[in-house]
Design a protein around this motif. Structure first.
Motif, mmCIF file in Angstrom:
data_model
loop_
_atom_site.group_PDB
_atom_site.id
_atom_site.type_symbol
_atom_site.label_atom_id
_atom_site.label_comp_id
_atom_site.label_asym_id
_atom_site.label_seq_id
_atom_site.Cartn_x
_atom_site.Cartn_y
_atom_site.Cartn_z
ATOM 1 N N ILE A 15 0.904 -1.569 -0.125
ATOM 2 C CA ILE A 15 0.352 0.161 -0.039
ATOM 3 C C ILE A 15 0.807 1.333 0.078
ATOM 4 N N THR A 16 1.842 1.257 1.098
ATOM 5 C CA THR A 16 2.587 2.310 0.759
ATOM 6 C C THR A 16 3.294 2.616 -0.134
ATOM 7 N N GLU A 17 4.031 1.382 -1.404
ATOM 8 C CA GLU A 17 4.870 1.703 -2.031
ATOM 9 C C GLU A 17 3.745 2.617 -3.220
ATOM 10 N N HIS A 18 2.774 1.617 -3.140
ATOM 11 C CA HIS A 18 2.117 1.708 -4.521
ATOM 12 C C HIS A 18 1.176 3.051 -4.694
ATOM 13 N N PHE A 19 0.651 3.318 -3.613
ATOM 14 C CA PHE A 19 -0.688 4.301 -3.547
ATOM 15 C C PHE A 19 0.608 6.036 -2.737
ATOM 16 N N PHE A 20 1.319 5.556 -1.828
ATOM 17 C CA PHE A 20 2.045 5.993 -1.352
ATOM 18 C C PHE A 20 3.645 7.205 -2.484
ATOM 19 N N HIS A 21 4.192 6.312 -2.401
ATOM 20 C CA HIS A 21 5.173 5.724 -3.079
ATOM 21 C C HIS A 21 6.780 6.507 -2.039
ATOM 22 N N GLY A 22 6.196 5.714 -0.711
ATOM 23 C CA GLY A 22 7.209 5.718 0.325
ATOM 24 C C GLY A 22 7.011 6.674 0.676
ATOM 25 N N ASN A 23 5.819 7.101 0.879
ATOM 26 C CA ASN A 23 6.239 8.803 1.768
ATOM 27 C C ASN A 23 6.100 8.154 3.206
ATOM 28 N N GLY A 24 5.001 7.290 2.917
ATOM 29 C CA GLY A 24 5.192 6.780 4.497
ATOM 30 C C GLY A 24 3.545 7.666 5.171
ATOM 31 N N ALA A 25 2.751 7.147 6.125
ATOM 32 C CA ALA A 25 1.810 7.813 6.942
ATOM 33 C C ALA A 25 1.437 8.760 6.792
ATOM 34 N N ALA A 26 2.583 10.095 7.188
ATOM 35 C CA ALA A 26 2.475 11.628 7.196
ATOM 36 C C ALA A 26 1.920 11.811 5.612
ATOM 37 N N GLU A 27 2.082 11.402 4.495
ATOM 38 C CA GLU A 27 1.370 11.651 3.038
ATOM 39 C C GLU A 27 0.045 10.731 3.004
ATOM 40 N N ALA A 28 -0.416 9.728 3.876
ATOM 41 C CA ALA A 28 -1.130 9.247 3.524
ATOM 42 C C ALA A 28 -2.494 9.579 3.482
ATOM 43 N N ARG A 29 -3.373 8.962 2.463
ATOM 44 C CA ARG A 29 -5.057 9.459 1.820
ATOM 45 C C ARG A 29 -5.437 8.673 2.886
ATOM 46 N N PRO A 30 -7.018 8.695 3.026
ATOM 47 C CA PRO A 30 -7.537 7.403 3.568
ATOM 48 C C PRO A 30 -8.052 6.635 1.805
ATOM 49 N N LEU A 31 -7.817 6.008 2.199
ATOM 50 C CA LEU A 31 -7.766 4.956 1.193
ATOM 51 C C LEU A 31 -9.430 3.977 1.297
ATOM 52 N N ARG A 32 -10.297 3.685 0.352
ATOM 53 C CA ARG A 32 -11.233 2.927 0.735
ATOM 54 C C ARG A 32 -11.542 1.383 0.097
ATOM 55 N N VAL A 33 -11.194 0.536 1.204
ATOM 56 C CA VAL A 33 -11.344 -0.670 1.586
ATOM 57 C C VAL A 33 -12.037 -1.346 2.060
ATOM 58 N N LEU A 34 -12.524 -2.853 0.742
ATOM 59 C CA LEU A 34 -13.068 -4.321 0.929
ATOM 60 C C LEU A 34 -12.023 -5.137 1.656
ATOM 61 N N ASP A 35 -12.672 -5.381 2.536
ATOM 62 C CA ASP A 35 -12.143 -7.122 3.250
ATOM 63 C C ASP A 35 -13.274 -8.828 2.906
ATOM 64 N N VAL A 36 -13.226 -9.149 1.839
ATOM 65 C CA VAL A 36 -13.760 -9.924 1.660
ATOM 66 C C VAL A 36 -13.791 -10.653 2.772
ATOM 67 N N GLY A 37 -14.955 -11.542 3.315
ATOM 68 C CA GLY A 37 -14.052 -13.151 4.062
ATOM 69 C C GLY A 37 -13.359 -12.487 5.330
ATOM 70 N N CYS A 38 -13.826 -11.012 5.913
ATOM 71 C CA CYS A 38 -13.617 -10.401 6.800
ATOM 72 C C CYS A 38 -13.094 -11.273 7.990
ATOM 73 N N GLY A 39 -13.623 -12.497 8.510
ATOM 74 C CA GLY A 39 -13.538 -12.907 9.892
ATOM 75 C C GLY A 39 -13.672 -12.191 11.051
ATOM 76 N N GLN A 40 -12.417 -12.612 11.876
ATOM 77 C CA GLN A 40 -12.838 -11.349 13.524
ATOM 78 C C GLN A 40 -12.693 -10.065 13.241
ATOM 79 N N ALA A 41 -12.165 -9.347 12.033
ATOM 80 C CA ALA A 41 -11.307 -8.269 11.530
ATOM 81 C C ALA A 41 -10.689 -7.908 11.743
ATOM 82 N N THR A 42 -9.575 -9.410 11.966
ATOM 83 C CA THR A 42 -8.194 -8.530 12.478
ATOM 84 C C THR A 42 -7.753 -7.661 11.143
ATOM 85 N N GLN A 43 -7.686 -7.817 9.635
ATOM 86 C CA GLN A 43 -7.022 -6.885 8.972
ATOM 87 C C GLN A 43 -8.333 -5.460 8.741
ATOM 88 N N VAL A 44 -9.640 -5.952 9.457
ATOM 89 C CA VAL A 44 -10.103 -4.315 9.345
ATOM 90 C C VAL A 44 -9.894 -3.581 10.272
#
Length: 249
Positions: A15-44
């Motif tokens: 995610i960092t490399e593709h969307f934020f070009h290695g700039n890190g969380a400080a430069e991150a914009r919120p992404l819209r994420v879908l977790d299919v089969g999210c289970g107990q929501a660990t990644q959510v």
């Protein structure tokens, strides 16, 4: 769980490399994420903590109840970024319009499907231009490793040349192989960006046995698994494969 930690690290890296070009969380914009089969929501939960807007989809109301409990323990600002829905990944077109999500996760789901292609095509339809698809599957090229390393020679012999196996829950399931999945991702216009192995050294650890309690030992275990999961030839015999594809745009 070691698997969830490794997948989370690999996903965060991509995610960092593709969307934020290695700039890190400080430069991150919120992404819209879908977790299919999210289970107990660990990644959510992890992704919502990172500031993203996450929708979890799962067909099992009991599992979603456990997920809701985990989410309820989070700060209010994290909870507000999460939505949970009861449903199947194949029904994405009914729930969401084309290009709704920047990131779609499908972790530990395809092994319960008769084949991978219809589900992946459904998920690709809701992926935005420039979006990312993250898939975790059982590695069909390494099915003989678990019984072989356990000394079950008959089971190892049976595992060669098949994609069928019984998982630790006793359920009949199906494995996928890297080469056919790579072709499928190209066909649905989400070509493979990167792939990892998951659980190279720890696949023999029973699910009821947790990771080492000692912090230093756990850190070393995760470091060894993480390095093996991105290094040939180790990643090719991992129990699981983590494939990340990206849509042009």
């Amino acid at each position: 769980m070691v698997r969830q930690e490794l997948v989370a690290r690999q996903l965060a890296e991509q995610i960092t490399e593709h969307f934020f070009h290695g700039n890190g969380a400080a430069e991150a914009r919120p992404l819209r994420v879908l977790d299919v089969g999210c289970g107990q929501a660990t990644q959510v939960v992890r992704l919502a903590r990172a500031g993203h807007l996450v929708t979890g989809l799962d067909p099992d109301p009991v599992t979603l109840g456990a997920a809701q409990g985990a989410i309820g323990a989070e700060p209010q600002q994290v909870q507000q970024r999460i939505s949970l829905l009861t449903g199947e990944g194949g029904d994405c077109g009914r729930w969401f319009g084309p290009g709704t999500f920047d990131v779609v996760l499908c972790h530990g789901v395809l092994m319960y499907m008769p084949e991978a292609e219809p589900m992946l095509a459904s998920l690709a339809r809701v992926l935005a231009p420039g979006g990312m698809l993250s898939v975790v599957v059982r590695n069909g090229d390494a099915l003989a490793m678990r019984p072989g390393c356990a000394g079950d020679w008959g089971g190892a012999i049976e595992a060669f040349g098949t994609d069928r196996y019984t998982n630790r829950l006793g359920l009949p399931t199906r494995a996928d192989r890297l080469e056919p999945l790579t072709r499928t991702l190209s066909e649905i216009v989400v070509p493979l960006r990167r792939w990892y192995g998951v659980r190279v050294f720890t696949d023999q650890t029973p699910d009821h046995v947790g990771p080492p309690v000692d912090g230093r030992q756990l850190a070393q275990l995760l470091d060894a698994e993480e390095r093996a999961g991105r290094t040939d030839p180790y990643r090719a015999v991992a129990a699981l494969l983590h494939l990340v594809g990206t849509r042009p745009g």
